[in-house]
Design an enzyme around this catalytic site. Sequence first.
Site, PDB file in Angstrom:
ATOM      1  N   ASP A   1       0.872  -1.176   0.000  1.00 29.18           N
ATOM      2  CA  ASP A   1       0.000   0.000   0.000  1.00 29.18           C
ATOM      3  C   ASP A   1       0.909   1.226   0.000  1.00 29.18           C
ATOM      4  O   ASP A   1       1.635   1.468   0.973  1.00 29.18           O
ATOM      5  CB  ASP A   1      -0.903  -0.013   1.234  1.00 29.18           C
TER       6      ASP A   1
ATOM      7  N   ASP B   1      -2.770   2.422  -6.160  1.00 25.49           N
ATOM      8  CA  ASP B   1      -1.668   2.475  -5.193  1.00 25.49           C
ATOM      9  C   ASP B   1      -1.623   1.259  -4.271  1.00 25.49           C
ATOM     10  O   ASP B   1      -1.022   1.319  -3.192  1.00 25.49           O
ATOM     11  CB  ASP B   1      -1.781   3.752  -4.352  1.00 25.49           C
ATOM     12  N   GLU B   2      -2.208   0.147  -4.696  1.00 19.27           N
ATOM     13  CA  GLU B   2      -2.332  -0.998  -3.793  1.00 19.27           C
ATOM     14  C   GLU B   2      -2.381  -2.276  -4.622  1.00 19.27           C
ATOM     15  O   GLU B   2      -3.022  -2.323  -5.673  1.00 19.27           O
ATOM     16  CB  GLU B   2      -3.610  -0.840  -2.971  1.00 19.27           C
TER      17      GLU B   2
END
Length: 447
Positions: A11, A106-107
Amino acid sequence: MRREASILHLDLDAFFAAVEQRDKPSLRGRPVVVGGVGGRGVVATASYEARAYGARSAMSTAEARRRCPSGTAFLGGRFAAYRRTSDVVMGLLRELSPLVEPVSIDEAYVDLAAGGHDLSVDGVTELGRSLKARIAAATGGVTGSVGIGSSKLVAKIGSDLHKPDGLVVVPPGTELDLLHPLPVTRLGGVGPATAERLHQVGVTTVGDLAAKSLADLVALAGRAHGAGLHALARAEDDRAVVPDREAKSVSHEETFERDLTDLVVLGREIDSMATRVGRRLRDSAFSGRTVTLKLRRYDFTTLTRSQTLPQPTDDARQIATIARRLLADAGAEGGLRLLGVGVSGLSLYAQGDLFAEDDDGSPMAATELAVPDDAPPEPPLPADKRWWPGQDVRHEELGPGWVWGRGLGRVTVRFEGPLTAPGPVRTLAADDPLLQAADPPDWRPPA
């Protein structure tokens, strides 16, 4: 669960704000809020400096302005810059394993077992450290937090424990030691409404939840949700890492223990589902044009009703309003046993209140609309409305920079970039012919 800690969850930390601080050296170490800068805007990401003052994702920008000190940078989003950085990170993850499942921009999850790695605790710990260092080097300093465990559940919780720039490896056999002391809200699917119901029966930690029987949780939260909570509280999660799924829609549905006819109660269910759908859209940097309501009547007849919007949206309030209207049209006669809300026709870049228009109607960041070939030309914008805070620009004489502010026929630009020292500020005429919008700067030093 697996016998080894072989699932990694990454993350990226305050991702949008971190990219802004990387590309704008004068903002490093200062509060930065990215999102809609207009009166109806919503915070997409707040830097950790801004979070210290209470700014949070999904908070109204107006509330964030009240909480943060003067000098806080409120910027519109630059999704091209975020996507370029995300692509670099996802490429590094695919070097670890062929099984990478991006969850959002973003993960992502990574199945380390498919990559031929040393899956001992020491082996995956060193792998996590190496990955974090490689990400920071490849992205110009953007950091990520890593969790590694025997399931998706454990890996994701691990990545969230020591943010920012954290690394948590959960040795196999210790999953319950990690989970049970945590607040029950750490589990996926425990939102405010479910948490309130659990608190009313004395459940505040994951351990409290694990002490409840399956029958108790089904009675409290419904068959599917209750069974899911029962399993998660015991760290039972066998979900596989599914690589590179391209979302065609985002939806959420609920099956009720008894048929519901009360439109007020059904409206609250729609609001809750729309909130989840909107959050998933924003997390993935997607928006969609078609809102769909799915309902199953008491006699198991299943219907869908849809409405297509002129512009894509990721706004939970708009999604809920449309779904409520569709429900009113369809009716709840005889009772509904299932209700679902979904958004399809997805495209990159959020459109709704996350990056809303200013109160004066000027367009803000991350608005990319497809214009039909036969559409009449729009009237030109006033000169200062061409610019928005955070926008990349280039001046033929002064060089590259970004927009700090605008108004009264002027635009204020700070001339700096990711590889420069903090730069000077200049105020120019908004219609200066030497000033043009520009592509995001490259953070990588010349070869």
